[in-house]
Design a protein around this motif. Structure first.
Motif, mmCIF file in Angstrom:
data_model
loop_
_atom_site.group_PDB
_atom_site.id
_atom_site.type_symbol
_atom_site.label_atom_id
_atom_site.label_comp_id
_atom_site.label_asym_id
_atom_site.label_seq_id
_atom_site.Cartn_x
_atom_site.Cartn_y
_atom_site.Cartn_z
ATOM 1 N N ALA A 5 -3.166 1.560 10.186
ATOM 2 C CA ALA A 5 -2.749 2.580 9.225
ATOM 3 C C ALA A 5 -3.856 3.601 9.015
ATOM 4 C CB ALA A 5 -2.362 1.933 7.894
ATOM 5 N N ILE A 6 -5.102 3.125 8.953
ATOM 6 C CA ILE A 6 -6.237 4.033 8.773
ATOM 7 C C ILE A 6 -6.442 4.884 10.021
ATOM 8 C CG2 ILE A 6 -8.730 4.143 8.376
ATOM 9 C CD1 ILE A 6 -8.446 1.532 6.777
ATOM 10 N N ILE A 7 -6.362 4.240 11.195
ATOM 11 C CA ILE A 7 -6.510 4.979 12.452
ATOM 12 C C ILE A 7 -5.430 6.042 12.573
ATOM 13 C CG2 ILE A 7 -6.373 4.773 14.965
ATOM 14 C CD1 ILE A 7 -7.625 1.978 14.672
ATOM 15 N N TRP A 8 -4.199 5.675 12.197
ATOM 16 C CA TRP A 8 -3.077 6.619 12.279
ATOM 17 C C TRP A 8 -3.288 7.807 11.343
ATOM 18 C CZ3 TRP A 8 0.170 6.398 16.133
ATOM 19 C CH2 TRP A 8 1.318 7.211 16.115
ATOM 20 N N GLU A 9 -3.864 7.544 10.173
ATOM 21 C CA GLU A 9 -4.152 8.623 9.226
ATOM 22 C C GLU A 9 -5.184 9.586 9.809
ATOM 23 O OE1 GLU A 9 -3.542 10.375 5.324
ATOM 24 O OE2 GLU A 9 -2.442 8.985 6.621
ATOM 25 N N GLU A 371 0.913 5.386 1.177
ATOM 26 C CA GLU A 371 0.167 6.507 0.622
ATOM 27 C C GLU A 371 -0.727 6.050 -0.531
ATOM 28 O OE1 GLU A 371 3.320 6.755 1.729
ATOM 29 O OE2 GLU A 371 2.500 7.864 3.431
ATOM 30 N N ILE A 372 -0.208 5.132 -1.352
ATOM 31 C CA ILE A 372 -1.011 4.606 -2.458
ATOM 32 C C ILE A 372 -2.232 3.873 -1.901
ATOM 33 C CG2 ILE A 372 -1.029 2.937 -4.359
ATOM 34 C CD1 ILE A 372 1.989 3.567 -4.725
ATOM 35 N N TYR A 373 -2.011 3.091 -0.865
ATOM 36 C CA TYR A 373 -3.082 2.330 -0.215
ATOM 37 C C TYR A 373 -4.174 3.255 0.318
ATOM 38 C CZ TYR A 373 -5.175 -0.235 3.767
ATOM 39 O OH TYR A 373 -6.032 -0.787 4.683
ATOM 40 N N LEU A 374 -3.766 4.299 1.032
ATOM 41 C CA LEU A 374 -4.735 5.194 1.655
ATOM 42 C C LEU A 374 -5.400 6.135 0.646
ATOM 43 C CD1 LEU A 374 -2.752 6.156 4.895
ATOM 44 C CD2 LEU A 374 -4.787 4.699 4.760
ATOM 45 N N GLN A 375 -4.607 6.649 -0.311
ATOM 46 C CA GLN A 375 -5.124 7.662 -1.220
ATOM 47 C C GLN A 375 -5.915 7.075 -2.394
ATOM 48 O OE1 GLN A 375 -4.813 10.986 -0.788
ATOM 49 N NE2 GLN A 375 -3.600 10.812 1.071
ATOM 50 N N ALA A 376 -5.494 5.893 -2.877
ATOM 51 C CA ALA A 376 -6.140 5.331 -4.066
ATOM 52 C C ALA A 376 -6.804 3.981 -3.822
ATOM 53 C CB ALA A 376 -5.114 5.179 -5.192
ATOM 54 N N GLY A 377 -6.500 3.359 -2.673
ATOM 55 C CA GLY A 377 -7.099 2.080 -2.357
ATOM 56 C C GLY A 377 -8.271 2.211 -1.406
ATOM 57 N N ARG A 378 -7.972 2.647 -0.199
ATOM 58 C CA ARG A 378 -9.011 2.783 0.821
ATOM 59 C C ARG A 378 -9.917 3.993 0.590
ATOM 60 N NH1 ARG A 378 -11.059 -0.984 4.258
ATOM 61 N NH2 ARG A 378 -9.419 -2.274 5.170
ATOM 62 N N SER A 379 -9.404 5.012 -0.080
ATOM 63 C CA SER A 379 -10.214 6.183 -0.402
ATOM 64 C C SER A 379 -10.120 6.455 -1.904
ATOM 65 C CB SER A 379 -9.722 7.409 0.382
ATOM 66 O OG SER A 379 -8.541 7.935 -0.190
ATOM 67 N N THR A 388 -8.018 9.599 -14.421
ATOM 68 C CA THR A 388 -7.408 8.506 -15.189
ATOM 69 C C THR A 388 -8.287 7.258 -15.184
ATOM 70 O OG1 THR A 388 -6.148 7.774 -13.256
ATOM 71 C CG2 THR A 388 -5.081 9.350 -14.732
ATOM 72 N N GLN A 389 -9.488 7.381 -14.590
ATOM 73 C CA GLN A 389 -10.503 6.320 -14.628
ATOM 74 C C GLN A 389 -10.003 5.003 -14.037
ATOM 75 O OE1 GLN A 389 -12.011 6.050 -18.651
ATOM 76 N NE2 GLN A 389 -12.750 8.157 -18.652
ATOM 77 N N ILE A 390 -9.425 5.085 -12.853
ATOM 78 C CA ILE A 390 -9.039 3.865 -12.151
ATOM 79 C C ILE A 390 -10.311 3.098 -11.781
ATOM 80 C CG2 ILE A 390 -8.964 5.045 -9.905
ATOM 81 C CD1 ILE A 390 -6.642 3.203 -9.147
ATOM 82 N N THR A 391 -10.309 1.812 -11.933
ATOM 83 C CA THR A 391 -11.518 1.009 -11.744
ATOM 84 C C THR A 391 -11.636 0.530 -10.298
ATOM 85 O OG1 THR A 391 -10.436 -1.087 -12.270
ATOM 86 C CG2 THR A 391 -11.316 0.217 -14.119
ATOM 87 N N PRO A 392 -12.846 0.139 -9.881
ATOM 88 C CA PRO A 392 -13.011 -0.431 -8.537
ATOM 89 C C PRO A 392 -12.150 -1.671 -8.338
ATOM 90 C CG PRO A 392 -15.150 0.177 -9.452
ATOM 91 C CD PRO A 392 -14.151 0.335 -10.555
ATOM 92 N N GLU A 393 -11.979 -2.467 -9.384
ATOM 93 C CA GLU A 393 -11.153 -3.668 -9.272
ATOM 94 C C GLU A 393 -9.696 -3.308 -9.010
ATOM 95 O OE1 GLU A 393 -13.380 -3.091 -11.651
ATOM 96 O OE2 GLU A 393 -14.886 -4.524 -10.905
ATOM 97 N N LEU A 397 -7.319 -4.162 -5.828
ATOM 98 C CA LEU A 397 -5.989 -4.740 -6.002
ATOM 99 C C LEU A 397 -4.966 -4.011 -5.132
ATOM 100 C CD1 LEU A 397 -3.857 -6.482 -7.513
ATOM 101 C CD2 LEU A 397 -3.792 -4.670 -9.239
ATOM 102 N N LEU A 398 -5.044 -2.687 -5.089
ATOM 103 C CA LEU A 398 -4.111 -1.908 -4.283
ATOM 104 C C LEU A 398 -4.272 -2.238 -2.793
ATOM 105 C CD1 LEU A 398 -4.403 1.597 -6.017
ATOM 106 C CD2 LEU A 398 -2.636 -0.163 -6.344
ATOM 107 N N VAL A 399 -5.531 -2.426 -2.375
ATOM 108 C CA VAL A 399 -5.796 -2.787 -0.978
ATOM 109 C C VAL A 399 -5.238 -4.182 -0.669
ATOM 110 C CG1 VAL A 399 -7.617 -3.320 0.689
ATOM 111 C CG2 VAL A 399 -7.840 -1.313 -0.789
ATOM 112 N N ALA A 400 -5.503 -5.130 -1.564
ATOM 113 C CA ALA A 400 -5.020 -6.501 -1.349
ATOM 114 C C ALA A 400 -3.500 -6.527 -1.316
ATOM 115 C CB ALA A 400 -5.554 -7.408 -2.462
ATOM 116 N N TRP A 401 -2.871 -5.749 -2.179
ATOM 117 C CA TRP A 401 -1.400 -5.681 -2.223
ATOM 118 C C TRP A 401 -0.818 -5.177 -0.898
ATOM 119 C CZ3 TRP A 401 1.076 -0.586 -3.263
ATOM 120 C CH2 TRP A 401 2.475 -0.656 -3.270
#
Length: 406
Positions: A5-9, A371-379, A388-393, A397-401
């Motif tokens: 997914a990352i390579i494709w992006e 998109e959530i994984y790539l935009q807010a999880g991996r990056s 909105t102060q999303i935390t590293p944890e 979680l988004l990556v694990a999901w």
């Protein structure tokens, strides 16, 4: 699969970057040569066969340019062909179409609220529209209708308006705009590949053979080049429109696309007239501005997006919603993302969901898992500036999901 997914992006980014680079090269050379052609002047004493000349200054030097409608008396030793800019732009654009819209057909190409078709059927319709669009255009240019530039352009405009409406009955709003631009760009590039360059090669071959070239080939090439010139600005708008849901995601999106073509023609008419030293038609800017205001009005009547959220959750969305991590993910998305990505955004200054992505239901969150994984999880691209102060944890979680569900 997750690394894929990352390579494709990144592959998508590379294709987009290449498309922008080659597009700049093609459009730049096209605009330059149209302006040069319109600015040519005749004077006594020009070489035999020369149609006109132009003196220009750039980069600390002077350029003396002469144009021959057919060819000079002798073949020059070095002849530069302007063709690969066009070819590379189309090929990189098609590659991006395949990477983003064909590979992600369920998300980007198909809107099941518009037409419930399979990805393969949608891709087949996409490719067929590119081919048939060129064949119809070329047939009209070669028909008796092609003898009248004005009548031909009016008929072609009517066809483009019909295509704008037709695409919105088949694809998602985002894909409909992109395909209208892709059909137009295919016509432009095919003009270069199948008409302009072959005609120029015929002239060169006749000159080498010692024959007098037929001027009709130059005239045909000039007509197709003029068409390309007037189509360029609408194509640029349509290619950029996927970033602006107010353009593609409203009930009157096809009308907006039709008006964009008129705005593009008006702007090119201004520059072409100015470069030809035939006046300064500033009225074109006023009319273009009025049409743009009409577009702004149409984009909010009514204030309901017709685009991306699907009527029913796909099997992929159901899979992500069934993940053990999903309850926590849903809370994170609703708490950190949904104030903007909503049918009625609550975040100050945001009036419509960015890129038309709404994340208010389980199905919507599942559909946009990648998109959530790539935009807010991996990056950390989202939320912008981490407002909105999303935390590293929460990002973990988004990556694990996503990776767990894959």
């Amino acid at each position: 699969m997750n690394d894929f997914a990352i390579i494709w992006e990144w592959l998508s980014f590379a294709a987009r970057w290449l498309h922008v680079i080659t597009g700049i090269a093609w459009i730049g050379s096209s605009f330059y040569f149209v302006a040069l052609d319109l600015g040519l002047r005749q004077r006594p004493g020009l070489p035999a066969g020369a149609h006109g000349e132009e003196w220009q200054v750039h980069g600390g030097g002077f350029y003396h340019i002469q144009k021959y409608l057919v060819a000079p008396a002798e073949m020059p030793e070095h002849l530069t062909w302007f063709k690969w800019e066009s070819y590379a732009t189309w090929m990189s654009g098609f590659a991006m179409l395949a990477i983003v819209y064909y590979a992600g057909a369920d998300l980007f190409l198909i809107d099941r609220n518009v037409l419930d078709i399979s990805p393969m059927a949608a891709i087949g319709l996409s490719i067929a529209s590119l081919v048939l669009g060129w064949l119809l255009y070329d047939a009209l240019c070669k028909s008796p209708l092609g003898k009248s530039d004005t009548l031909l352009m009016l008929v072609l405009y009517a066809i483009l308006v019909f295509l704008a409406w037709g695409f919105t009955q088949i694809f998602s709003g985002r894909a409909a705009f992109l395909h209208l631009g892709a059909v137009t760009a295919t016509i432009m590039s095919a003009n270069v590949f199948l008409v302009i360059i072959p005609n120029q090669k015929i002239v060169v071959a006749d000159l080498i053979a010692g024959c007098k070239p037929d001027p009709k080939y130059g005239k045909i090439a000039k007509t197709r080049s003029t068409h390309n010139n007037y189509l360029t600005l609408p194509v640029l708008f349509l290619m950029l429109s996927n970033h602006y849901p107010l353009a593609f995601g409203t009930e009157f999106n096809w009308v907006i696309a039709a008006l964009v073509f008129l705005i593009g023609v008006l702007i090119r008419h201004y520059f072409n007239t100015n470069h030809a030293r035939k006046g300064n038609p500033t009225w074109t800017w006023l009319v273009a501005a009025i049409l743009f205001v009409i577009i702004m009005w149409l984009s909010t009547v009514p204030k309901v997006l017709t685009g991306e959220p699907q009527a029913a959750a796909s099997s992929q969305a159901q899979k992500f919603a069934a993940s053990e991590h999903f309850p926590a993910v849903r809370d994170t998305v609703l708490g950190r993302c949904a104030m903007c990505h909503a049918a009625e955004p609550a975040y100050e200054g945001i009036h419509i969901a960015p890129k038309g992505v709404v994340l208010e239901s389980d199905a919507q969150i599942g559909e946009h898992a990648r998109e959530i994984y790539l935009q807010a999880g991996r990056s950390h691209a989202m939320p912008p500036g981490n407002v909105t102060q999303i935390t590293p944890e929460e990002r973990k979680l988004l990556v694990a999901w996503f990776e767990g569900a894959r």
